[in-house]
Design an enzyme around this catalytic site. Structure first.
Site, PDB file in Angstrom:
ATOM      1  N   ASP A 107       0.847  -1.186   0.000  1.00 55.83           N
ATOM      2  CA  ASP A 107       0.000   0.000   0.000  1.00 55.83           C
ATOM      3  C   ASP A 107       0.889   1.245   0.000  1.00 55.83           C
ATOM      4  OD1 ASP A 107      -2.852  -1.199   0.722  1.00 55.83           O
ATOM      5  OD2 ASP A 107      -1.370  -2.190   1.991  1.00 55.83           O
ATOM      6  N   ASP A 140     -10.936  -4.850  -0.788  1.00 53.43           N
ATOM      7  CA  ASP A 140      -9.903  -4.474   0.180  1.00 53.43           C
ATOM      8  C   ASP A 140     -10.516  -3.553   1.223  1.00 53.43           C
ATOM      9  OD1 ASP A 140      -7.657  -3.690   1.561  1.00 53.43           O
ATOM     10  OD2 ASP A 140      -6.711  -2.643  -0.116  1.00 53.43           O
TER      11      ASP A 140
END
Length: 244
Positions: free
Chosen positions: A40, A188
């Site tokens: 990320d 997600d």
């Protein structure tokens, strides 16, 4: 290609990992049997948090062979000026395309960014935040290999799953099937081996990103196996209900 024929993929996010031992972490995740590892990338502009850049991702490649994916939660400037570095860092051990995810909200010139990812040897993918309608990605579906439906607002791990994303997942899968496209749907945010994952899978998702939902287990293998078990059961029709 029907939903149940798309393989389940378990993709841990490294946000909950010990960042001082990230090399060991990605090796442990590979040994646990994950399908891919997500990094990320946050730049403090598109989301209110800072994480890491392409150098850390590249360093992790020395420790494992499992495929990588990079979610670019960054400003358009960061995405465009560093795109080649992100794509290169995300590639496999022999230069195989890694999944590079650009956010629809962050990129005014989304076609250009996705085309550039493919040109640079990556697997282009697009993400959309919870408030973003599916229509925002329908004109780039012919350019991507994955669509990521965020089930929390990006920026921090450990957030609660937003259950109203199921209609968006279903609409997206229907559109993909109608157009006969070869696209995986990822989810997600707050995904755990319970009704959250199960219902997303029943709606049409097949790739499940889990951070704290995987790292909370005594071992990473237990987490990976449990997430996969719930997904496969949902594909077989055993969908877990929303708790009362």
């Amino acid at each position: 290609m029907s939903t149940q024929h798309r393989p389940v993929q378990i993709i841990p996010s490294v946000l909950p990992a010990d960042w001082a031992a990230m090399g060991k972490c990605v090796k442990d995740l590979e040994d646990a049997g994950v399908d891919r590892i997500q990094f990320d990338v946050m730049d403090g502009n598109f989301v209110p948090n800072l994480t890491f850049g392409p150098e850390l991702i590249s360093a992790c490649r020395r420790y494992c062979n499992v495929p990588f994916e990079t979610q670019l939660m960054v400003s358009q400037y960061n995405c465009e000026t560093m795109l080649e570095q992100y794509v290169e860092a995300t590639k496999g051990p022999n230069g195989e395309p890694g999944v590079v995810i650009a956010h629809v909200e962050a990129n005014a010139h989304l076609h250009r960014v996705l085309g550039r990812i493919r040109q640079l040897g990556g697997s282009p993918s697009v993400a959309m935040n919870p408030h973003t309608p599916m229509d925002m990605v329908k004109n780039v579906l012919d350019m991507v290999d994955h669509v990521l439906v965020m089930t929390v607002n990006p920026g921090f791990g450990g957030q609660a799953y937003i259950p109203t994303m199921l209609d968006k997942i279903s609409e997206l899968r229907s559109t993909i099937l109608e157009r006969n496209l070869d696209i995986d749907i990822e989810v997600d945010g707050g995904i755990k081996a319970n009704w959250t994952l199960s219902q997303c899978c029943a709606a049409g998702a097949n790739c499940f990103i889990a951070g704290s939902g995987m790292f909370a287990y005594p071992t990473l293998k237990e987490g990976c196996d449990d997430l996969r078990r719930v997904a496969l059961a949902a594909q077989a029709g055993e969908v877990l209900p929303t708790p009362a």
